[in-house]
Scaffold this active site. Sequence first.
Site, short mmCIF file in Angstrom:
data_model
loop_
_atom_site.label_atom_id
_atom_site.label_comp_id
_atom_site.label_asym_id
_atom_site.label_seq_id
_atom_site.Cartn_x
_atom_site.Cartn_y
_atom_site.Cartn_z
N ILE A 156 -19.79 -2.80 -0.26
CA ILE A 156 -18.88 -2.23 -1.25
C ILE A 156 -19.25 -2.72 -2.65
O ILE A 156 -19.25 -1.95 -3.60
CB ILE A 156 -17.42 -2.60 -0.91
CG1 ILE A 156 -17.02 -1.96 0.43
CG2 ILE A 156 -16.47 -2.13 -2.02
CD1 ILE A 156 -15.68 -2.42 0.96
N SER A 236 -10.17 -7.13 -2.19
CA SER A 236 -10.68 -7.67 -0.94
C SER A 236 -9.53 -8.11 -0.04
O SER A 236 -9.03 -7.34 0.77
CB SER A 236 -11.66 -8.82 -1.21
OG SER A 236 -11.07 -9.80 -2.07
N GLU A 266 1.95 -9.30 2.12
CA GLU A 266 2.04 -7.83 2.11
C GLU A 266 2.98 -7.35 3.22
O GLU A 266 2.91 -7.85 4.34
CB GLU A 266 0.65 -7.22 2.29
CG GLU A 266 -0.28 -7.54 1.13
CD GLU A 266 -1.66 -6.94 1.28
OE1 GLU A 266 -1.95 -6.34 2.34
OE2 GLU A 266 -2.48 -7.07 0.35
N HIS A 285 -2.42 -1.81 -1.34
CA HIS A 285 -3.52 -2.00 -0.38
C HIS A 285 -4.02 -0.65 0.16
O HIS A 285 -3.96 -0.37 1.34
CB HIS A 285 -3.07 -2.90 0.79
CG HIS A 285 -4.23 -3.56 1.47
ND1 HIS A 285 -4.12 -4.77 2.11
CD2 HIS A 285 -5.53 -3.18 1.64
CE1 HIS A 285 -5.30 -5.11 2.64
NE2 HIS A 285 -6.16 -4.15 2.36
N GLY A 287 -7.22 0.67 -0.42
CA GLY A 287 -8.66 0.80 -0.59
C GLY A 287 -9.29 1.91 0.24
O GLY A 287 -10.14 2.66 -0.25
N SER A 288 -8.87 2.05 1.48
CA SER A 288 -9.46 3.06 2.37
C SER A 288 -8.56 4.27 2.55
O SER A 288 -8.83 5.12 3.41
CB SER A 288 -9.74 2.44 3.74
OG SER A 288 -8.52 2.07 4.38
#
Length: 325
Positions: A156, A236, A266, A285, A287-288
């Site tokens: 990444i 990350s 979280e 969160h 990211g994906s």
Amino acid sequence: MKPKVFIAKPISRQVENYIAEHCEYKIWREEERIPDDILFREIQDVQGLMTPKAKVTESFIKQAPNLKIISHISVGYDTLDTELMAKHKIIGTHTPYVLDHTVADLIFGLILSSSRRISQLDHYVKDGKWNKLDDPSFLSKDVHHATLGIIGMGRIGEQVAKRAAQGFDMNVLYYNRRPRPEVEEKYGLKRESMEQLLKKSDFVLTMVPLTEETHHLIGARELKQMKEDALLINASRGQVVDEKALIHALKEGIIGGAGLDVFEKEPVDPSNSLLKMDNVVTTPHIGSATAQAREAMALKAAENLVAGVTGGKPKNIVKELKHLG
């Protein structure tokens, strides 16, 4: 007879059909996380488990005496106790590669939003505060030709470096345990010590896995080494950054701001001071979190699962457990 597996989250019909070809399966179809008592009951006679996150403990393993593989629908696998799994000869897999571009896109979204104050000024306009055409308070920070320091030059990190160097003409520094000469040559990167990277960078990106060594990798000492107007970007794991130290650094003007997709706890506590700061951009969160990336992750996890319970060798065994494959 087909091997038995359990799928601990909803998946697409395409992925489910692929698993059905090879396995007898049951699936948790609710959107909320599966309760531990139900999960423990469902894994008692399965050989494989596919899940977005499994906290592996002795009590977990005792509930699943036939378990051969835990297939994570995730790149990170810090919740897997790989030593315990090795002891019980349970393979663990994850889903690298398929989300590299997607996460890199989000990281640049955080860089742009935090530097150009997009989120803050979006609220400014929507709250009806824009009453003159120009205002010194609109001023922000250039991204192009600035210096980006990347801590952790993995897959990444490489995609972020590509976007930075080739798309924004940025000067890209990186800190990594081992040099990446091929990436240096390809994108014009320079490897630096952690201290020098922090001192020289306008933007500092943490892109390392969560381990004992990287827990609170960025703390008070590291934040003090950064430029006063530098921005910290973390996509990350939240625990890579000492959140209390970051809050102090932001309140005291030690650094200029932050773009955060991850937090130490979280979902983040609504009372967290970071959520009240104009110079911090936050996302939950994600990211994906694109439809394409999540489908690709689920399919890769399914392929790992099927290989693990049918006598094949999964392609994406985590490095600590490769000897079991």
